[in-house]
Scaffold this active site. Structure first.
Site, PDB file in Angstrom:
ATOM      1  CG  ASP A  30     -17.473  20.867  19.900  1.00  0.00           C
ATOM      2  OD1 ASP A  30     -16.508  20.660  20.484  1.00  0.00           O
ATOM      3  OD2 ASP A  30     -18.435  19.605  20.217  1.00  0.00           O
ATOM      4  CG  ASP A  31     -13.290  19.775  18.484  1.00  0.00           C
ATOM      5  OD1 ASP A  31     -13.138  20.200  19.735  1.00  0.00           O
ATOM      6  OD2 ASP A  31     -13.339  18.348  18.199  1.00  0.00           O
ATOM      7  CB  CYS A  70     -15.241  19.383  25.118  1.00  0.00           C
ATOM      8  SG  CYS A  70     -15.351  18.821  23.531  1.00  0.00           S
ATOM      9  NE  ARG A  74     -18.020  22.006  25.361  1.00  0.00           N
ATOM     10  CZ  ARG A  74     -18.776  22.318  24.299  1.00  0.00           C
ATOM     11  NH1 ARG A  74     -20.180  22.568  24.418  1.00  0.00           N
ATOM     12  NH2 ARG A  74     -18.357  22.097  23.189  1.00  0.00           N
ATOM     13  CE  LYS A 124     -19.308  18.699  23.305  1.00  0.00           C
ATOM     14  NZ  LYS A 124     -18.035  18.362  22.256  1.00  0.00           N
ATOM     15  CG  HIS A 126     -18.963  17.097  26.748  1.00  0.00           C
ATOM     16  ND1 HIS A 126     -18.102  17.157  26.008  1.00  0.00           N
ATOM     17  CD2 HIS A 126     -18.810  16.058  27.610  1.00  0.00           C
ATOM     18  CE1 HIS A 126     -17.338  16.278  26.108  1.00  0.00           C
ATOM     19  NE2 HIS A 126     -17.738  15.476  27.220  1.00  0.00           N
ATOM     20  CB  SER A 151     -18.865  14.765  22.471  1.00  0.00           C
ATOM     21  OG  SER A 151     -18.062  15.916  22.924  1.00  0.00           O
ATOM     22  CG  HIS A 230     -16.890  17.022  18.455  1.00  0.00           C
ATOM     23  ND1 HIS A 230     -16.867  15.899  18.089  1.00  0.00           N
ATOM     24  CD2 HIS A 230     -16.129  17.374  19.371  1.00  0.00           C
ATOM     25  CE1 HIS A 230     -16.216  15.520  19.187  1.00  0.00           C
ATOM     26  NE2 HIS A 230     -15.649  16.040  19.887  1.00  0.00           N
ATOM     27  CG  ASP A 282     -14.923  23.339  22.487  1.00  0.00           C
ATOM     28  OD1 ASP A 282     -14.556  23.508  21.268  1.00  0.00           O
ATOM     29  OD2 ASP A 282     -15.401  22.116  22.793  1.00  0.00           O
ATOM     30  CG  ASN A 283     -11.404  22.084  22.098  1.00  0.00           C
ATOM     31  OD1 ASN A 283     -12.205  21.412  22.843  1.00  0.00           O
ATOM     32  ND2 ASN A 283     -11.233  21.614  20.793  1.00  0.00           N
ATOM     33  CE  LYS A 303     -10.764  17.700  21.316  1.00  0.00           C
ATOM     34  NZ  LYS A 303     -12.185  17.141  20.804  1.00  0.00           N
TER      35      LYS A 303
END
Length: 501
Positions: A30-31, A70, A74, A124, A126, A151, A230, A282-283, A303
């Site tokens: 995540d992130d 996010c 996904r 997660k 989301h 999140s 994240h 994810d990003n 991001k």
């Protein structure tokens, strides 16, 4: 490549599909930025287990997700379709969102279920909660779910403990909403979640799922989208203070430790050589958080943007005995995971327009990619502006550029929220092999070769846009505070009364 080795590897894949169906583990950070892992060049990140996967598996240098935030990213991974088709835009889902990943979309789990696969999601989600949890993983092909539905900054965190012994979470997160719940399937088990114990809980759930699946001789899919890197970062006693990189590094180390436990469980159960493990993020990194927000390495911005730092991600494929160690510079995407898994498992593809391609030849033979191009949609895609950028081969054309609040604080002003939407006609053209940082737009004047490249890009763009039918915006359906998950639904006053341990 040695012909005998090629036969052995190819036979191994065929045998796995025909005789003993392969297992799949998808690790989705995540992130996490392109430059955040030790195996991708970060000097102080402590990621020994991911480093092992990279050194013994295949490391991708040109791997992309479909969104710089996010939820859309996904959705694309799980469906093999751009988020514009499924309606997971603009932005992300919130605790009170009415919409979610449409139930008529086919996820990887739903592709595998008819073949007898056990399926579990941990971490997660989301992709929406909805009325009565209608969009949770157990309604999207997963037998089991343990995790947080969105999140973990989408609830008050200023009084919660993120690091031992009692270091409070950094920042305030969202206020005026319920605290973050931990859910098992569609039941809230804890609210607010205990961050110090969360990873141990996830690890226990995931390793037990693997063990039980192997003992019952049932092939499995484990989808583990992690929260860790994240904001706000967190870590339990085993990782807190152990990295040289501060809170972000400690959180990354704890996630890496769980990766190690999953691999150890595969080894102990005898399933390692029949399991494909895929890792990506994810990003890009949330640069506005500075040292707590991750690192895009040499890539531009992060991001929220359609520059490389927002959507080009570290990626690793690991499958001992099937995937030879190495590095690939072939173009690949999270979109390609569903068709690849379907092909390896021998499952039919969903009868809808897919945007992913089977990348088995890249994995097994270090071969060429079937992917010709990559589309870059902004956080808020629309039919008016369509795509912001397109990569074809080594060239990337920006038709629009824009900064983002998520990428504030960097010296590059192009990344900032004050860098407003700009149209480029002709588009900005970059050679990503010579200039992955997107610093030097190529001059088209006097370059018929580049003019020809641009013509091909415009043709691919037109063909893609002709194929794109925007789905109804799920996030555009709005919010209803009554949908916020509460473990004591009849309590008062809300949201503060929603607490249980």
């Amino acid at each position: 490549m040695d012909f005998v080795l090629l036969l052995q590897i190819t036979f191994g894949v065929v045998y796995s599909c025909a005789g003993a169906p392969p297992n799949f583990i998808i690790l989705f950070a995540d992130d996490l930025g392109f430059g955040d892992l030790g195996c991708f060049g970060h000097p102080s990140s402590l990621t020994p287990n991911l480093n092992r996967l990279a050194s013994e598996g295949l490391r991708f240098t040109d791997f992309y997700v479909t969104s710089p935030v996010c939820s859309p990213s996904r959705a694309s991974l799980l469906t093999g379709r751009y988020q514009t088709r499924s309606g997971v835009y603009p932005g992300v889902f919130y605790p009170s969102s009415i919409g979610g990943l449409p139930l008529n979309e086919t996820t990887i789990a739903e592709v595998l279920k008819p073949l007898g696969y056990a399926t579990a999601a941990v971490g997660k989600w989301h992709l929406g909660l909805g009325a009565n949890g209608m969009y949770l993983p157990t309604h999207q092909g997963f037998d089991q779910f343990l995790g947080v539905p969105y999140s973990h900054d989408m609830g008050p965190c200023q009084n919660l403990t993120c690091f031992p012994p009692d270091v409070k979470c950094y920042g305030r997160c969202d206020v005026g909403v319920v605290t973050i719940p931990l859910m098992h399937n569609d039941v809230i088990k804890q609210q607010p979640v205990n961050f110090l114990d969360l990873e141990r809980t996830y690890s226990h759930f995931a390793t037990r799922f693997i063990d039980e699946s192997v003992k019952s001789q049932q092939p499995f899919l484990l989808y583990y989208p992690s929260h860790h890197t994240h904001y706000p970062q967190y870590a339990g006693p085993e990782a807190a203070g152990r990295s040289q990189r501060g809170p972000f590094g400690d959180a990354l180390l704890e996630f890496d430790s769980t990766v190690g436990k999953l691999i150890a469980t595969l080894e102990q159960s005898g399933a390692l050589n029949n399991t494909l493990v895929l890792f990506t993020s994810d990003n890009g990194p949330e640069l506005m958080r500075m040292s707590r927000g991750g690192n895009a390495g040499l890539l531009k911005c992060g991001k929220g943007t359609t520059y490389e730092g927002g959507m080009r991600e570290p990626a690793i494929a690991y499958w001992p005995g099937t995937i030879r160690p190495g590095v690939t510079h072939e173009l690949a995407s999270a979109l390609d995971i569903l068709p690849t898994i379907a092909g390896l498992a021998g499952a039919p593809l969903p009868s809808v327009q897919l945007d992913g391609v089977d990348m088995t030849d890249i994995l097994v033979n270090h071969g060429k990619s079937k992917r010709e191009s990559m589309i870059f949609y902004p956080v808020d895609p629309s039919e008016k502006y369509s795509l912001f950028a397109l990569r074809l081969g080594k060239y990337k054309a920006h038709f629009y550029t824009r900064g983002a609040g998520h990428s504030e604080t960097t010296p590059d002003q192009d990344c900032h929220i004050t860098s407003f939407l700009r149209a480029h006609d002709p588009p900005l053209l970059f050679d990503l092999e010579a200039d992955p940082s997107e610093n030097y737009p190529l001059a088209l004047k006097g370059r018929p070769d580049l003019q020809a490249v641009l013509e091909r890009i415009l043709k691919v763009k037109a063909e893609f846009e002709a194929s794109m039918v925007f789905g109804e915006s799920q996030i555009g359906k709005g919010e209803d505070s009554k949908l916020e998950p509460c473990c004591t639904p009849d309590c008062s006053p809300k949201p503060s009364c929603c607490q249980c341990t």
